[in-house]
Enzyme design. Structure first.
Site, PDB file in Angstrom:
ATOM      1  CG  HIS A 187      -1.805   1.165   1.375  1.00 55.21           C
ATOM      2  ND1 HIS A 187      -3.147   1.140   1.056  1.00 55.21           N
ATOM      3  CD2 HIS A 187      -1.554   2.430   1.797  1.00 55.21           C
ATOM      4  CE1 HIS A 187      -3.673   2.347   1.274  1.00 55.21           C
ATOM      5  NE2 HIS A 187      -2.723   3.144   1.734  1.00 55.21           N
ATOM      6  CD  GLU A 188       1.483   3.652   3.685  1.00 56.77           C
ATOM      7  OE1 GLU A 188       1.661   4.711   3.038  1.00 56.77           O
ATOM      8  OE2 GLU A 188       0.441   3.432   4.334  1.00 56.77           O
ATOM      9  CG  HIS A 226       0.309   6.319  -0.713  1.00 55.67           C
ATOM     10  ND1 HIS A 226      -0.706   7.024  -1.328  1.00 55.67           N
ATOM     11  CD2 HIS A 226      -0.250   5.771   0.403  1.00 55.67           C
ATOM     12  CE1 HIS A 226      -1.828   6.882  -0.618  1.00 55.67           C
ATOM     13  NE2 HIS A 226      -1.571   6.131   0.431  1.00 55.67           N
ATOM     14  CG  HIS A 251       0.604   9.103  -6.949  1.00 55.54           C
ATOM     15  ND1 HIS A 251      -0.536   9.468  -6.255  1.00 55.54           N
ATOM     16  CD2 HIS A 251       0.442   9.622  -8.195  1.00 55.54           C
ATOM     17  CE1 HIS A 251      -1.329  10.160  -7.060  1.00 55.54           C
ATOM     18  NE2 HIS A 251      -0.759  10.261  -8.237  1.00 55.54           N
TER      19      HIS A 251
END
Length: 677
Positions: free
Chosen positions: A469-470, A473, A476
């Protein structure tokens, strides 16, 4: 001053990485004062420029006016969350008000706003690119949303509100951290730790020894708390842990109740001043969801699909606990324990069976392998770049043409100087800085299971998903390819920001994804197909319960930010009423979520917690596309990189999503994935 203050001197490490090894607590305030001065001088230059206001001399000049202050604020803010002792925390009371005062000075400056408005009003004649238009619009709205259109009297009121708010969030956060650290349970009797897996006990014994104690030490940090609640046979001790966790900062020395009331009162007052009925309306004007009614409808649609399933989940666990141990009534501290036992019975495996295949180093290599296959990225550790703690690692990032793409920091283990949870942040965004385009310095911070004297860090499946998940990010941030930092990477609408992170979790649940990294830490054997199939079969287990829990937080957040705060006399009574329709258990007296709900009271999620579920719809729909075309489809990955990961906030998120998917997201994709329809 600047020559001997490392925060003000040019950074000389690789790609101007932050010189953590040179920065001391006493450097921050003088550096910030200097940076505020230089920002104000830059603002004066813009004001005194006699040329007709245009995009370059006004909008770009404003975008880059506070570079030094932003850099110092970013370093301090990141460390205040990741590695902050009492002396460092104490600085927050001075640093945040100074930064708030600076941004108020700029936002409420009439001459500056007049120039911004002149450019904005003339935008049709300017031949601006899409990205330039977006920056202009964002700049104009930022002034309007920060009081530029108010009377002098109202501007002064707004300034006072912002000053007060700048201290309350950090104080709330500090209370949660202190309340979390204040509780420790040391057990010396084998009977008290029965049921807890050996690896967890070894970590608990090491924690006790580190504090000069005998036995096993358990605390409220997630890698200690969750396994205890999942495996400890001793029901009384589970109850004790559960109540301690659920009552953090609710009453006692670190009480947050008055702070919660103050924060919601000030937020509402600020929104009213700016012409909005509620804080939620103010926030949602800049979101994909647009208004509280849309969010309410969205959350209720999901609740209608989840509630009955959630009730069935609880009933099933209650019946199972009654059969197994003659438990007369299932309590919240029983749910995780019996749910895990039921899962073992249903799918013939437990979460601990997975752990040996999730050695942290292998999982990190696994996310790197995903980044390579999907987006052509590779990572090279550089031990010469300074770090703020010995456990932090730094990697240089390169693309498939061997072009340098930035730096990536990782910080994985809990410590008393670190806040709970997991997050991605940046020490530097991608975009214009010092007049040239720079690559980003991205960081992820987590609180994972630590290595023990005999075992490496072996993650739970939940921790693996958190890492993916992290890292989503982080991608991105890393793959951002824009001109202006304020539009780069994760600087997008808040209910879009979780798409890159949540979609990454999907690969960690697929055989093709797991095959890249899930190997036994002792034998190096890949995870057996049988275990992967059991894991996949269990993915929808308790989906109704999990959905209701997220919806409870989302609805509670919206309630706090749509209600009239003057009518809220009691934090606990308000929370109970706000969460009534989502509850699957009666409320336990003496416990309260609002007092430790840092996401909405000290993070950026106020009136935005719904965005996790909103982005889950986007991610379920987007991942269906990958599954249709192939999990590592070069074409779908290219489109995701081109239209989602690289574009930041340069276009409206719905337009970007449609370019990627060819249509708007299908709202039922999430319910299909969770088996709720």
């Amino acid at each position: 001053m600047s020559s001997n203050n490392p925060l003000l001197a040019p950074f000389t490490a690789k790609d101007q990485a932050v010189p953590f090894d040179q920065i001391k607590v006493e450097h921050y305030l003088p550096a910030l004062d200097e940076a505020v001065k230089s920002t104000k001088a830059n603002i004066e230059k813009i004001k005194n420029n006699s040329a007709t206001p245009d995009f370059e001399n006004t909008i770009v000049a404003l975008e880059t006016a506070s570079e030094l202050a932003d850099r110092i604020a970013g370093i301090y803010g990141n460390l205040e969350s990741a590695h902050s002792d009492e002396a460092f925390q104490a600085l927050a009371k001075e640093i945040y008000p100074k930064l708030t005062a600076l941004s108020s000075d700029i936002a409420l400056d009439e001459v500056i706003f007049k120039k911004v408005k002149a450019v904005y009003d003339n935008r049709a004649n300017m031949k601006l690119t899409g990205e330039q238009n977006r920056l202009l619009e964002k700049t104009y709205l930022s002034f309007a949303r920060n009081g530029a259109l108010l009377s002098d009297k109202d501007k002064e009121t707004l300034r006072q509100i912002d000053q007060e708010m700048s201290v309350l969030g950090p104080k709330y956060s500090e209370n949660v951290l202190k309340a979390t650290n204040a509780f420790e349970m040391v057990l010396e009797n084998h009977k008290d730790v029965a049921g807890i897996p050996e690896g967890i006990l070894e970590g608990a014994a090491a924690a006790a020894e580190a504090k000069g104690k005998k036995g096993w030490l358990f605390n409220l940090q997630i890698p200690s708390y969750l396994p205890f609640m999942t495996y400890a046979n001793n029901r009384d001790l589970r109850e004790k842990m559960s109540k301690a966790y659920a009552s953090r900062a609710f009453g006692g020395e670190f009480d947050n109740q008055e702070i919660v009331k103050k924060i919601v009162t000030l937020r509402a007052k600020r929104a009213n001043l700016l012409g909005f009925k509620t804080h939620a309306e103010f926030v949602l004007a800049e979101r994909m969801a647009k208004d509280p009614k849309t969010v309410g409808t969205f959350l209720h649609k999901l609740l209608d699909a989840s509630k009955a399933a959630g009730q069935r989940d609880v009933s099933e666990v209650a019946a199972f606990a009654g059969q197994l141990d003659a438990i007369p009534e299932l309590k919240p501290w029983d749910f995780g324990y019996y749910s895990e036992k039921l899962k073992e019975e249903k799918y013939a495996f437990n979460e601990e069976d997975l752990r040996p295949y999730f050695k942290l180093e292998n999982v990190v290599e696994g996310v790197f392998a995903h980044a390579k296959q999907l987006y052509g990225l590779s990572f090279k550790e550089n031990k010469d770049i300074p770090v703020y703690h010995p456990e932090v690692k730094v990697y240089e990032i390169y693309d498939d043409k061997n072009t340098y793409m930035g730096l990536f920091y990782t910080d994985f283990f809990p410590r008393e100087t670190k806040k709970g949870g997991a997050w991605m942040t940046q020490f530097r965004g991608q975009g214009l800085m010092g007049g040239k385009l720079v690559r980003p310095h991205v960081s992820i911070v987590c609180n994972f299971t630590k290595p023990t004297p005999t075992k490496p860090s072996l993650l739970t499946y939940d921790e693996v998903r958190t890492l993916f998940h992290e890292f989503g990010h982080a991608l991105h941030g890393m793959l951002s390819d824009v001109t202006y930092q304020s539009l780069s990477g994760p600087n997008v609408y808040w209910d879009f920001v979780e798409l890159p992170s949540q979609i990454m979790e999907n690969w960690a649940g697929e055989k093709e994804g797991l095959d890249l990294f899930a190997r036994h830490y002792e034998t190096n054997e890949p995870m057996p197909l049988e275990l992967i199939n059991k894991l996949k079969a269990s993915q929808k287990f308790q989906a109704g319960y999990a959905s209701c829990r997220q919806l409870q937080f989302g609805m509670m957040d919206m309630a706090w930010h749509t209600a009239d705060p003057s009518l809220i006399k009691d934090v606990d009574a308000f929370e109970e009423q706000a969460t009534a329709e989502t509850r699957l258990f009666p409320k336990v007296p003496g416990t309260n979520n609002s007092c430790s709900f840092s996401h909405i009271f000290a993070g950026g999620y106020s009136a935005g917690y719904y965005s996790y579920k909103w982005a889950e719809v986007l991610d379920a729909d987007a991942f269906e596309y990958f599954k249709e075309e192939g999990l590592f489809s070069p074409e779908v990955a290219r489109k995701f990189k081109e239209f989602i990961l690289s574009k930041g906030g340069t276009e409206h998120p719905m337009e970007l999503y449609k370019k990627f998917r060819g249509r708007e997201p299908d709202p039922n994709a999430l319910l299909r994935r969770d088996g709720l329809i």
